[in-house]
Scaffold this motif. Sequence first.
Motif, PDB file in Angstrom:
ATOM      1  N   LEU B 241       0.824  -1.208   0.000  1.00  0.00           N
ATOM      2  CA  LEU B 241       0.000   0.000   0.000  1.00  0.00           C
ATOM      3  C   LEU B 241       0.860   1.261   0.000  1.00  0.00           C
ATOM      4  O   LEU B 241       0.588   2.211  -0.723  1.00  0.00           O
ATOM      5  N   PHE B 242       1.913   1.266   0.798  1.00  0.00           N
ATOM      6  CA  PHE B 242       2.754   2.459   0.871  1.00  0.00           C
ATOM      7  C   PHE B 242       3.652   2.584  -0.354  1.00  0.00           C
ATOM      8  O   PHE B 242       3.996   3.683  -0.765  1.00  0.00           O
ATOM      9  N   ALA B 243       4.034   1.435  -0.944  1.00  0.00           N
ATOM     10  CA  ALA B 243       4.930   1.479  -2.094  1.00  0.00           C
ATOM     11  C   ALA B 243       4.168   1.844  -3.367  1.00  0.00           C
ATOM     12  O   ALA B 243       4.654   2.620  -4.186  1.00  0.00           O
ATOM     13  N   ASP B 244       2.959   1.289  -3.534  1.00  0.00           N
ATOM     14  CA  ASP B 244       2.233   1.488  -4.784  1.00  0.00           C
ATOM     15  C   ASP B 244       0.734   1.515  -4.508  1.00  0.00           C
ATOM     16  O   ASP B 244       0.041   0.523  -4.714  1.00  0.00           O
ATOM     17  N   PRO B 245       0.202   2.659  -4.025  1.00  0.00           N
ATOM     18  CA  PRO B 245      -1.235   2.735  -3.750  1.00  0.00           C
ATOM     19  C   PRO B 245      -2.036   2.646  -5.044  1.00  0.00           C
ATOM     20  O   PRO B 245      -1.642   3.212  -6.059  1.00  0.00           O
ATOM     21  N   HIS B 246      -3.160   1.892  -5.007  1.00  0.00           N
ATOM     22  CA  HIS B 246      -3.918   1.656  -6.234  1.00  0.00           C
ATOM     23  C   HIS B 246      -5.129   2.565  -6.381  1.00  0.00           C
ATOM     24  O   HIS B 246      -5.555   2.844  -7.489  1.00  0.00           O
ATOM     25  N   HIS B 247      -5.731   2.988  -5.252  1.00  0.00           N
ATOM     26  CA  HIS B 247      -6.881   3.885  -5.381  1.00  0.00           C
ATOM     27  C   HIS B 247      -6.388   5.335  -5.328  1.00  0.00           C
ATOM     28  O   HIS B 247      -5.520   5.656  -4.519  1.00  0.00           O
ATOM     29  N   PRO B 248      -6.938   6.196  -6.180  1.00  0.00           N
ATOM     30  CA  PRO B 248      -6.484   7.596  -6.174  1.00  0.00           C
ATOM     31  C   PRO B 248      -6.597   8.262  -4.802  1.00  0.00           C
ATOM     32  O   PRO B 248      -5.781   9.120  -4.461  1.00  0.00           O
ATOM     33  N   TYR B 249      -7.610   7.846  -4.000  1.00  0.00           N
ATOM     34  CA  TYR B 249      -7.738   8.437  -2.670  1.00  0.00           C
ATOM     35  C   TYR B 249      -6.550   8.051  -1.782  1.00  0.00           C
ATOM     36  O   TYR B 249      -5.978   8.894  -1.098  1.00  0.00           O
ATOM     37  N   THR B 250      -6.191   6.766  -1.812  1.00  0.00           N
ATOM     38  CA  THR B 250      -5.033   6.328  -1.021  1.00  0.00           C
ATOM     39  C   THR B 250      -3.791   7.081  -1.464  1.00  0.00           C
ATOM     40  O   THR B 250      -3.003   7.559  -0.634  1.00  0.00           O
ATOM     41  N   ALA B 251      -3.609   7.181  -2.780  1.00  0.00           N
ATOM     42  CA  ALA B 251      -2.430   7.865  -3.307  1.00  0.00           C
ATOM     43  C   ALA B 251      -2.405   9.321  -2.850  1.00  0.00           C
ATOM     44  O   ALA B 251      -1.371   9.830  -2.399  1.00  0.00           O
ATOM     45  N   ALA B 252      -3.572   9.985  -2.916  1.00  0.00           N
ATOM     46  CA  ALA B 252      -3.635  11.402  -2.522  1.00  0.00           C
ATOM     47  C   ALA B 252      -3.412  11.568  -1.026  1.00  0.00           C
ATOM     48  O   ALA B 252      -2.758  12.501  -0.581  1.00  0.00           O
ATOM     49  N   LEU B 253      -3.955  10.618  -0.251  1.00  0.00           N
ATOM     50  CA  LEU B 253      -3.805  10.669   1.206  1.00  0.00           C
ATOM     51  C   LEU B 253      -2.334  10.557   1.589  1.00  0.00           C
ATOM     52  O   LEU B 253      -1.838  11.287   2.454  1.00  0.00           O
ATOM     53  N   LEU B 254      -1.631   9.649   0.961  1.00  0.00           N
ATOM     54  CA  LEU B 254      -0.207   9.474   1.263  1.00  0.00           C
ATOM     55  C   LEU B 254       0.589  10.690   0.810  1.00  0.00           C
ATOM     56  O   LEU B 254       1.500  11.146   1.508  1.00  0.00           O
ATOM     57  N   ALA B 255       0.233  11.228  -0.364  1.00  0.00           N
ATOM     58  CA  ALA B 255       0.977  12.381  -0.880  1.00  0.00           C
ATOM     59  C   ALA B 255       0.790  13.611   0.003  1.00  0.00           C
ATOM     60  O   ALA B 255       1.659  14.468   0.083  1.00  0.00           O
ATOM     61  N   ALA B 256      -0.374  13.687   0.687  1.00  0.00           N
ATOM     62  CA  ALA B 256      -0.663  14.871   1.506  1.00  0.00           C
ATOM     63  C   ALA B 256       0.035  14.838   2.862  1.00  0.00           C
ATOM     64  O   ALA B 256      -0.041  15.793   3.617  1.00  0.00           O
ATOM     65  N   LEU B 257       0.702  13.745   3.194  1.00  0.00           N
ATOM     66  CA  LEU B 257       1.405  13.669   4.479  1.00  0.00           C
ATOM     67  C   LEU B 257       2.629  14.566   4.436  1.00  0.00           C
ATOM     68  O   LEU B 257       3.436  14.468   3.525  1.00  0.00           O
ATOM     69  N   PRO B 258       2.792  15.436   5.460  1.00  0.00           N
ATOM     70  CA  PRO B 258       3.942  16.351   5.431  1.00  0.00           C
ATOM     71  C   PRO B 258       5.278  15.610   5.338  1.00  0.00           C
ATOM     72  O   PRO B 258       6.206  16.085   4.694  1.00  0.00           O
ATOM     73  N   GLU B 259       5.379  14.418   5.976  1.00  0.00           N
ATOM     74  CA  GLU B 259       6.681  13.750   5.977  1.00  0.00           C
ATOM     75  C   GLU B 259       7.029  13.147   4.630  1.00  0.00           C
ATOM     76  O   GLU B 259       8.170  12.790   4.390  1.00  0.00           O
ATOM     77  N   ARG B 260       6.033  12.997   3.740  1.00  0.00           N
ATOM     78  CA  ARG B 260       6.347  12.456   2.418  1.00  0.00           C
ATOM     79  C   ARG B 260       6.441  13.559   1.375  1.00  0.00           C
ATOM     80  O   ARG B 260       6.675  13.289   0.196  1.00  0.00           O
ATOM     81  N   ALA B 261       6.230  14.797   1.785  1.00  0.00           N
ATOM     82  CA  ALA B 261       6.232  15.905   0.828  1.00  0.00           C
ATOM     83  C   ALA B 261       7.658  16.207   0.379  1.00  0.00           C
ATOM     84  O   ALA B 261       8.595  16.152   1.164  1.00  0.00           O
TER      85      ALA B 261
END
Lengths: 320, 332
Positions: B241-261
């Motif tokens: 899930l963290f390496a390759d999120p498949h749903h756009p919501y999951t992908a957007a949620l992970l991208a919005a985390l400050p530590e992954r920005a």
Amino acid sequence: MTAALEARGLARDYSVARGAFRRPALVKALAGVSFSLEVGRTLAVVGESGSGKSTLARLLTLIEAPSAGALLIEGEDVAHATPATRRRLRREIQMVFQNPYGSLNPRQTIGKALEEPLLVNTDMNAADRRAASLAIMEKVGLRPEYHHRYPHMFSGGQRQRIAIARAIVLRPKILVLDEPVSALDVSIRAQVLNLLAGLKDEFGLAYVFVSHDLSVVRHIADEVMVIYLGHAVETGSRDAIFHDAQHPYTRALLSATPVADPTARRERILLTGEPPSPIAPPPGCPFHPRCPLVFDRCRVDKPPAETKRGREVACWAVTP
Amino acid sequence: MTLLDIRNLTVTFATRRGAFTAVDGVDVAVDRNEVLAIVGESGSGKSVAMLAAMGLLPKTATVTADRMNFDGLDLMALSADRRRRLAGKDMAMIFQEPMTSLNPCFTVGFQIGETLSAHLGLARKARAARVVELLAEVGIPDPARRARAYPHQLSGGMSQRVMIAMALACRPKLLIADEPTTALDVTIQAQILDLLLRLRRENGMGLVLITHDMGVVAETADRVIVQYAGQQVEASPTRALFADPHHPYTAALLAALPERATERRLPAIPGVVPGQFDRPAGCLFSPRCAFAFSACHRIAPRRAGPELGAALCHTPLAAGVPQPGALQEAGA
């Protein structure tokens, strides 16, 4: 250039009643905190509950007076200012609170809430106030038709936008943000953080960002101050704190923060026990009962904040 | 055999302004010794789904499911009395607010003892001994004295340990933890998560962790279910899930985390989660989705295969690129 905000040994004691036949206890909520903040910078204040973060926020916003120490806003000492100057300084520093559900009056429309600071602090007429509140709503991404709506009609993220708009409507120089995003969902949190970053550049603000969330702090802060039981244990640039933390408490705090990366396997410093009560703080270093590096001196002498390795740190175990 | 196996769970509440579907077609499967995380924002139905499994929902709720099995028992077929005896014994739950979950009028020892007498019928002496044993097990110092303490005498971290001790009292096979550390400080949170994982290892129980904190998920869970507005939008093993999120919501949620920005500006998700009366047509995430196209606003998506994280999306992502496969099958 003078700093927008400077604190010199700020301290605040509270006296707490302990029943009819016992003397009231003295709680040192904040025991001497110093920093200086320049325009366009963000100072993050990090600490756990009971560390004195919110007390510091109340002192900075002139809601309460410090028991000791001095607070300077744009080079002017607040304690010795004339009432007129104090009133002017109060306008320069505004606050956004943690809980957007509790910080807005449910019987006041958004427009009223935004115009109230103008009504109290300026001699603008009604039309000007309305124009100013509409302008500020646009700046924080609220539609003009929200002007006559009530707080219950808004989501948490929108309420926090309203609270931010109300704080900046007087065009202050300094904004004290007390956990502004911790009550918000992840997707909304990013929106509000972006808004804050944009407003800082646009209005030339300085932020004091009080938070316990280190991943947010790493993103937004220029400088970081870690406080524990009312003492600033380590103060330095973001890189100094996040890449090369020296104080054992800072290190434990960083290692305890979960990282959103399942492949990262880090060594975790598990602190035993809980923060002691500020009514009966331990002698010597306030952190010594939980510190993994504790030695004899820590139990007797309180370490002063000294410049070591490019940051202010209060610890006997850190070598210069 | 799967410990908890729920298929197509739907929970509807009768509200004054009509029926409200809080949980809509969710599948949950947990094995022994496994940690499943359910992630979602407020209102995503993550707590309601687990309350339905526990049988703790109010009468206004209608629960339907194709299958709802726990440890070989069909929960839907059990009498209310049998389910009551199951809840708190074989499946236990801990809640977000430890301070408000405990009764302020009784000592914590008494409250843990209630579980022991209700489910195991232990006598007073044996109960007292077991309470002290449990408090020691969850790492409370001086347990014999703490057993006589009232909730207001304990800190948040201590109260949560008491809640965990209570949940563990009957050695449950499944423990559901609903935001167990949200109200706690970071250093205490680390202690509590550590404790939960250790107890899981020692007792071999299944653990369901309901949370909104992606950091907690990454560090504790084996598998993850992502919920959005009551729907399950993705289910994947944690690393995948963290390496390759498949749903756009999951992908957007992970991208919005400050530590992954990677940049100063965070890639925020525009808009807000839809409420009870403004559910969009088609895909519920379509108004906020960066990959949405016309069909997304009209047709509800079908679930993709497990290789694409069972993503509820017309064009699930693979390595960040939309895959058109599922859409063509839908004939749009």
